[in-house]
Structure formats: structure tokens, C-alpha cells
Design an enzyme around this catalytic site. Sequence first.
Site, PDB file in Angstrom:
ATOM      1  N   CYS A   8      -8.436  26.713   1.308  1.00 52.76           N
ATOM      2  CA  CYS A   8      -8.195  25.590   2.051  1.00 52.76           C
ATOM      3  C   CYS A   8      -9.425  25.108   2.921  1.00 52.76           C
ATOM      4  CB  CYS A   8      -7.069  26.409   3.080  1.00 52.76           C
ATOM      5  SG  CYS A   8      -6.275  24.709   3.666  1.00 52.76           S
ATOM      6  N   HIS A  10      -2.991  29.207  -0.729  1.00 47.60           N
ATOM      7  CA  HIS A  10      -3.277  30.279   0.057  1.00 47.60           C
ATOM      8  C   HIS A  10      -2.951  31.651  -0.618  1.00 47.60           C
ATOM      9  CE1 HIS A  10      -4.694  28.524   3.959  1.00 47.60           C
ATOM     10  NE2 HIS A  10      -4.038  27.489   3.553  1.00 47.60           N
ATOM     11  N   GLU A  25      -3.823  34.437   0.254  1.00 50.74           N
ATOM     12  CA  GLU A  25      -3.993  35.624   1.005  1.00 50.74           C
ATOM     13  C   GLU A  25      -2.925  35.527   2.065  1.00 50.74           C
ATOM     14  OE1 GLU A  25      -5.234  32.435   1.362  1.00 50.74           O
ATOM     15  OE2 GLU A  25      -5.226  31.993   3.648  1.00 50.74           O
TER      16      GLU A  25
END
Lengths: 997, 272
Positions: free
Chosen positions: B103, B230, B232
Amino acid sequence: MKNQIQILLKDFIRDVAGEGIRREAKNFLGIDTGAVKTGKIFTIMYDLTEDQIATFAKKGLQDEVIHDVYINSFYQNDFYKSFVLVAQKPGVTDDEGVSAQKTLKDILDLPLDTTTQHIYTENIYLLENSLSDDELKELAQRVLGNKMIQHFEYGVFTGQVDYVPHVSISGEHQMKTISLDIEDQQLVKLSREMVLSLNLEEMLAVKARFADEEMQKKRRDAGLPADPTDCELEVIAQTWSEHCKHKEFSAMIHYINKETGEEIDIDSLFKTYIRKSTEIIRQRLTDAGNNWLLKIFTDNAGVVKINDNSVFVWKVETHNSPSAIDPYGGAITGILGNNRDPLGTGIGGGKLLFNTNVLCFGPPHYDKELLAGQLHPKRIMDGVRKGIEDGGNKSGVPTINGSIIFDERYSGKPLVYCGTGAVMPYTFAGVHSWEKPIDDGDLIIMAGGRVGKDGIHGATFSSTELDEHSPQSAVQIGSPITQKIMGDFLQEAAVKGLIKCSTDNGAGGLSSSVGELATISGGAVVNLEKVPLKYPNLQPWEIFISESQERMTLVVEEKNRKALFELASQREVELSDIGYFTADGYLDVRYGAEKVAYLDMEFLHNGVPRKYMEAVWKKPQLQEPQLPSKLDFTKTLHDLMGSLNICSRENVIRQYDHEVKGKTTIKPLMGPDGKAPQDAAVMRLNFNSWEGIAVSNGILPRYGDIDAYQMSAGSFDEAMRQIIAVGGKLPDVMDASNRFWTVNDNFCVPDSLYHPQTNPDGKLKLAKLVQMNQALFDMSTFYNIPLTSGKDSMKNDFKAGKVKISVPPTILYSMVAKVADVRHTVTSNFKAPGDLVYQLGETYDELGGSELYQLFDELGANVPLVRKEAAKKLYETIMKANDASLLESCHDLSDGGLAVALTESAFGGNLGADISLDAVGDFSTTVALFSESHSRFVASVKPENRGVFEALFGTQAKYLGEVTAIQQLIVLHHNTKVIDAPLATLRKAWDNGLVQE
Amino acid sequence: MKTVKALVITGFGINCEEEMAAAYKLAGAEPSIVHLNDIFLEKVSIHDFDILNFPGGFSYGDDLGSGKVLANKMKYRKLTSGKPFMEEMQEFIDAGKFILGICNGFQFLVKMGLLPNTGGTFQQEVTLTRNNSAKYEDRWVYLKKNPASNTPFLDGIDMMPCPVRHGEGKLIIKDAVIQEKIVDANLNCLSYCDAEGNVTSDYPANPNGADLNCAALTDPTGQILGMMPHPEAFLSFYNHPNWGQLKRQNPSHPDEGEGLKLFTNIVEHIEK
């Protein structure tokens, strides 16, 4: 030497911002701009060479893939016939300018001052069509900016931009003294002219104090003039403001209930109902040896125990008045200010976990003529939404839950509730994190942003009604990046044991933060000349009460000073050492050698005269309406799905980051298409365990038009049942696993102080407030669900001339409950065809205040009643069912009743349902479908679990039918088909309720 | 087996450092969250680590365009000793080590010229800018792997769901020559696709209107990966917006989220 750089998109790059403005101008104002080209101008006041400017423009500002750059000249093209330039007014936050300064410093490696403003940014919009000055002005003020904080230029672009919002204040520091030895009328005038917001009685109390002989002797000894200084009056006004002292919640109230004949004297609503209820619960928990309430109603936020390693801190507040004037600035300042509450609780430095927000607006299609100074509800909504987006997203705090309520009475003042939760370790360097020790000699260190004129009189201003002359300096714009950097630093410093404790600089600025901390040690000395300023020549009193944002006040021991300043410099946070705490009982404020305030703490904090108020309750004469006899239920359901208070908030929700931190497991929208609205949000607390929290909000203002007690009790129940729906468990004082619940109460009411001319129904309004508090007490103590913090906002009226728009008395209960294992929570949408659908809980003929009646512009009389004994029994059964994993889905019934909840559970899962209402009870179809009785749910159950499930619930569960693969909602009542609709069209109605494009 | 050390950069508005560190921990590595200034001050050296991570966030509030100010800082600032930070980066890459930007991290890798770096000189060749919707949005999308991509981060991945959370994620490639190089070398390693795996330019499956429908880029070595979505934020199955129905369909669904795969991939690759 002024240099200007313009950056704008290359002609072949799509200008999506410009397209958005074109659309907005067309839809909202009916102005056809034609194509819009956006650009940014940087005006640089540093003394730089031509080469340096060119390097900065090309390396620092330009993105060579998409941008053209112009240096000391501007893009011009005859294709664009008009332009609008939007610049900040002097002194208004210009974060992008500051970021440009920092990148300039990095690129040129020069020792530049980046703490004050030297680069200013302006937005320029080039418009294809030739528009009149009136149209351009309209566009500038209603779409592109806000005249309160921005400067506009428009017309035909000449290729020149001269405006620089440089702040220049002339004049010397000058302390004034003000004689109070004047007539009463003059005192009132003085209070108004100085924006002190003190009434005559309070002014007289100050006058009397200053006339005291002993005090006069102390002042002479300390070198102060006999009359109060400007700074002293300002400090007293801040400290005594409704915002800071909650004078109406502390007032003595004589309450008469004409319905019951009851007549009582209430010695402070806060002490009698709010604090008392929590104290009772704490006693029960303590008696059982399971007290998880660590801090209540003191400090910036309440604190509860999660486990032996961590505590949970949270606070919900409002930011209504500023949001009415500058919706973006008001909301972003609200959310960032609210972040600083848990950040500045106890020692401080908690890790922010989530934001929630609940917003009350006027309808976006409001078509009444706007009053002087009133912004259109749609502008308020757009600005507030954007402020919450930037405030949350840019701080890396997920916005996990919220609500939007529309009612025309919020068209003057919107309500903007911001909540923030955080986690702190149980101890920092061996000290309990929630404690706030301060000793004589500890240093006062200010951290974060610099001080300017912004926000002067915020605390006193929010305690008054708005009118067209409300001061511009009341508006501030938050800077999320400044606060993020400071917050990161604070967390690091707390872990290293470098700060003894901290607090936030919010309303009242340093005067409030230092003033309140000083009550712990017993006094303070402040040296205002050491406070770093955004621009020179502020008066000492302005420095002391300024509400410039992103600042915290730290309490630091001398031995840690060096290490703290070193860390701050490594983290690029500005600290200033502005004084020290004492124990001599005085707030002693100086500017250089001059003493500008010397106030005894006892008078300052306890000298405010007690208010006396009257409340009289008379039951309104209401009746149930006659609805059209042949109601088309399918059509009515479509209308409800698309109605303002029920329709989808997806466009708003998706613009908030609700999953940064990676811990959110029940988000606002779930299901296969991300269309299923959920009840409470659920979040894990860390990555090492499955322990989590559920977060909910309850707010039902319209019910208060019928019965304020039931409105408040119902709101409490709504927040609770959302947590029950996702699998939360009621507290049990005998449970030793810290199964905490914590509630913030937020009262937002219209002026409730009776006045025969200006507020003739003040006594009734106050009676409603009393009843709301009584309900709070009854619900809280019944369930052992404690209030731990809260806020009241007492003057939510917008006035222009003789017209007044007042909000309905509104209470928001925001709840957080611990969840043992987030993997065992339950979402709202149906899971599989063939599952059995039940209504849990009893329906009653309770359409009063319902969304159905709202469709027909009716209020009704039969407001939903809270029946807490039955509700508790049901919630306990649901808890057992969840222990046995019996519920596949569970959705609480609220606005629109059973029909709406069924629809949402069905389309949320891309499924349908075949339903019969026969088991709901002996009611009309209208009541069975749309009654909003509390404490009910729609749940689905696997067919193989039917026996166990029905045995567990007994008559509490009403069998409704089955989940179907075909996405159709079919509802029968007494063998007649009353609803037959494709979920796709219901969902479409729901999707499009707020979409205006 | 060696312990893989992951350096997670933070500071100046980065805000996904904790979940990034958690991802490495769950993947069996040893993460350290370090403030960027501690690298400039030479309190920490990037060379003590195997993977350098630039997490998501809003560095400098996205002022001057997302990632721009932080990219400038890294591109132009020197360490206390006078060594340019970019030289450090060059040495780190030359040592065969790995860099991941997600990002905002992807945004500054692109603006520093580290991605896609087809010319090998760290010149900016693409940018990430305003979504076509003109909005910041948080929504879940599907990603399709370019089967010819050589980056070890994506081993064994064909398609994965992931949240995107950005307002400036539209990839724009500077010119046709660079685009050709990207396509030829399969540097566009992940594309937005629909639920069936068909790469798409249709909103909202493609949330921003990126050139090539591209969601992630690698450099020609495959050592550097940058992506807008994302992974994560998908370490746990319960991050998925439809975990309720998925769990019903597969009651023994593992607790682990599909995003973790990317991290275990790179950790296992380094361990070998």
C-alpha cells in the site's frame, strides 16, 4: 522573496478530482462547469535561488509520470473560461505546506525552519464554461470550500495569483486589567463582549472573590494588580464553562412528574444516577472479589481490566458546534481530539485500537430556506464524513462501527459523536498505567503542535447557542500526521518510563490541561513566553487558552528530562519546557517577568455557583394513527428499505478504513458480497490470543417524542442486544475472567433551562433529561453494565433571529464488552438454504415512533417498552445457545422491525426465505411485520439442531420458516401471501436510499 | 535452519507495522519494528536483516501525493555518516536480499524508482495515483497471479482474496516502452480479477482502474515486491468478510488466513 510553483496533471491524464467536482456542481447546485482541471499552487516564502526552486519543483513536488510543473508562471489555456482559487485564510492549518517544507529540507539539505509556515498551498480549478461571478461564488462556497476558513478568488484567470495567507499581528504584548466594580447589567455585557459565557450569578461570584480583602492582600504580595487580569477572567471562564464543569448535570433540580404526582429534589443528575449506578456495580464486583473497574469518571477516559497484562481505555464525545460551522474541520478535530483522551489517560501512551462514530444529520434533500449561518445538511454530512475519513484513516485507527440518524431537527446543529478505544499495558515501568501521580517540582512539558489563535473560546463557545456571528477563531482543522507522530512518540516514551503522566490539550487549551493536572499536586507555575508559537505577537491570555490541536501536556521528572528531549528530537516531535507543578494552592501564570494570572485553585475549581433548575413532566396527549386500510406490504417494505434511517450506509462505510491493524473480525458489512449489515463490531485484541471485544451503539431519538424514559432504556437495550446478537455475554459478578462491559453515555439535548420568553418549554425538556437519567440508572444497575465515562452537550440549538432549530433530546449509549473467543461469534446473514428461521423474543403492538409510521408522517403513541426481566431471560438463553453453537446467524430487530431484519439477513447471505408470521402472535400483519418492540432477534438454525434449539428456547423462539436458495422473500400470514419480492429489488432499494448521483 | 530476520520500518504516518510484524512472527521469522530515523541515525543497520518491509499507512498524510514525501526523504537523505540511504538500498539488493512494500509502502517504492526499475537506475517509471472512483475505499478484491512471475513471494499462489484500502492505488505507466518491458518480464505479478479468476477492469472488482489491471509489481530480480492490497490484514481466516458462510461450508476450516502464505513463502525461501 516569493516564488510560486504550480503542479497539475498532464493533459492526457484523467483528472478524477475534476470529474468529481463537475458532478457535484451539477447535482448539488445545478451548475454546469464543463470540464474541470485541478491544480495546486505552492507559494514559497523561503529565500531560495532559482536553481534551488527548480530542484525543489522537479524532485520534490512533481510526479514526472503524471504532472506538469510551472515555476513562477501558471498554466493557461483558452479552453478554460473561468477559474476558482481556494486558499486557506491566515492561520488556518496548512499541513500540505508543512509537508512541502519538510521535503524541501530533505532534498536541499538546508537548515530550514519547518516549525512555522513558509510554504502555502492553494488549489486552483479551471472550468471549461464561462460562469457568472454569482455561480462561481456559489461553487466556491458550497462545493470547493468554506468561507469560514478559506479565501476565494474567481472569474477569468489572468495568470496571476497574489494572495498569501501570511499571519501578521501587530502590537505589543499587553496585559489588561478589567474592573468588575460595575453594575450587574455591565457585568453581563462584559461577559458577552469577552465571550466568557458566564451568567450574572457567576460574574457576581467572581466579583465577590476579587473584592475579598484577604485575597487582595495575597495579590499585592504576589505582585498582581487589584483588578482581575484578562488572562484571569479567561481562565475562570474556561474552567467554569459548561463544557468543562458540567454545571447542568451538577445542578440542583426540582422535578415534578405530573403523571405520577412524584415530586423530588435531585442533587446533581450525574451524582444521583450516572456515578451512583457505577458505584453500586463496583461494590457488587468488589464484594464478589472480581472488580474489573479500574477507573471511573475521573481522568480523560474510563479504564477496565482486560487481564493481568492489559487494560482497556475508552471515551466517546461529541463535537457538534464546530461541525455545524465547519463540518470537515469540526469532525476531524473531534475524532483527533477524542483520540487524545485515551492517549492521555493515566500515564498515557495507550495504543489506539478503534474509532466509532454516530452522526445525526438533517435529511440530505432538505429543501427549506437556510437561515443565516446555517449550512445545508448535505454539506454538513459530506464534510463530517470526510473529516472522519481523514481523522481515522490517516491516523491508522480503524473505524469499526457507527450509525447515521436523519431527522429534520438536526438541520441546525448536527450531532457528531466520536469514540475511541485503546489498550494500555497493565504497567509502564512498574507503575499502574491508569494512575496519574504528580508531585511538587515535576516539570510541565508541552508536546506536539505549536500554538496559534485557533480555537480560542472553543470551550465557552460550545456552551452557547450558535448564531450568525459565531467567531471564526472557534474553528480549527486537525492535523492527523502531526498527531500520529506525537502519538507514536508518546507510546515509546511511556514504555521507556520517561513520562510520569500526561493529559490532552483540548477545550480550554493549556489553561484546562495544566489547571486540571495542577489539582493533583496542588498548584503550578507556567511560563507562557516559553510556549512555541505558530506566529508572533499572541497575547499571553491567548497563548494560555488557545485550543491549537495535536498537543499533549506531559508531566516529567527532572531526571528523565534529558532522555525525553533526546527521544523527541529523534522522532521529530517538538517539546517545550513551560513550567513546573507546585503544592502552594495557586495557579501562577507568567509571561517573562510579568505575572499574568494568580488564582487560588480552590476558588477556580470549586467556586462556581451551583445552578438551580426546574423540571416538570406532563405526559403528551398522543394517539395511534389510522394507516391506509389496504397496505401493500411488499411496496411498504421496499419503501422502508430505501428510507433514510434504514437504507445502506455502504458508500460511507467503505470510505472509512475498518480493518487497519488486522484485528477486525466482524466489520460493518459482511457476507459473500459485503452487503450484510452487522450489529456489533468485533475485534481481536492482539495476534497471540483469540480474546476480543464487541462494540456497539444504541440511539433512538424519535422514541423520545413519546416517552423519554423508554427512549433512553430502549437505546441501552439496543446497544446491549447488538452485543448479545454477535455472541457476547452479559456480565456476571461471580465470573472471575474479567468479562467486562463498559459504557459511555452521551447526552445531547436542547437548552433545558426554563425561560418564560426564550425557552418556555424548558421545564419539560429538563424533565425528559431527568427521565433519561432514571432509565440509565435502572438499566445499568439491573444488568450490572456500568457507565465508565461520558459527556453531555447541553445547548444544541441553532438560532437565527427569532427562529430556533433545536435537536430532540438524544442519548447515545456506546458499549464495549469482552468476548472470550472471536471465533465463536455470530454474524447477521443467513448461512445456508434449508436452515430454519426463528424470531427470538416477544412482539407487542408497538409501532409508536417507528420507521413505518415515519413513512406516513405519523408519530403514534405505543412506544416500544423495555421489559428487562424477560429480555434478560432471553439473552441468557441466547448465551447458552451460543455455547452449544446452535445459532447460524443472529440479527437484532430495530428500525423497521421483523420485516427489515429478515430482508437484511436474506440478501446479506445471497439467499431467500419462506416465512409465515402465524407464530409471531395474535397481531395484525402490520404489527407482526413492522412493530419495533425491543429485545428481539431473527436467528437461523441448522435443521438437525431443531429439537435441541426448541427445547432450549421454548416459547421464546417463534418458528417463522426456512432459508431458501432462491433469492425471494415470501411472507405468509394466515395463509395469505403478504410479501412476495425478489431480494434483488429489496437490496436495490436499500442500496440506493442515500445515493444521489 | 537460519532464523530469518525481518525489518519493519515505521514512523511519519506509517500505520500497518504491527500486523506486518505479526505476519513475520506467524511465518516463523523474527521481526523488528524500527523507526526510519533510527536507520538514518545508524542506530540500526538494514544489513543485519534479510527482508526490508515498508508497511502501509498515510506517511505525511499523503501530502504532495501518496508516498511522495517519504520517498523523497529516502531518496535524498544521507545517514549520519554521510552515506546516501539509496546506496544502502543498492547494497542490500545486491546482496540478494528482499524488499516488500504494501500500500503506502508500494507507493513510496514506486516513487523512489525501486519498482519496477526496468532500467536498473532507480528512475521513476510508473506512479500510483487517484482511483478512478475519486474515493478512498476499503473493500475486498480477488487477485490473480501472473503464472510467469518469478518472485518467490508468490510461490504456489494462484488466486487470493485480499482487502484494498486506498485512495491512490491506480497504477499509471509512464509510456508504452516501459509498459512493454513490464509485460515482457512479467513484472505485473498480481492483477485484479473477478470471483471466477478473470482479470478485469470493471469496478469494483478492479477498485481503482490501474493500467494492466495491475495490483502488484516486482522488479526484474523478483526480490522486490510492491502491492496495493493488504495480505497482512488477512492473517486470520476471521478477517475474511464471509468467514461465516465459508465456515459453514467447511467446519474444519483452518484459523489461518490466506494472506499469511505470502509471508511464509518468503521466510521459507530465505531459510532455504
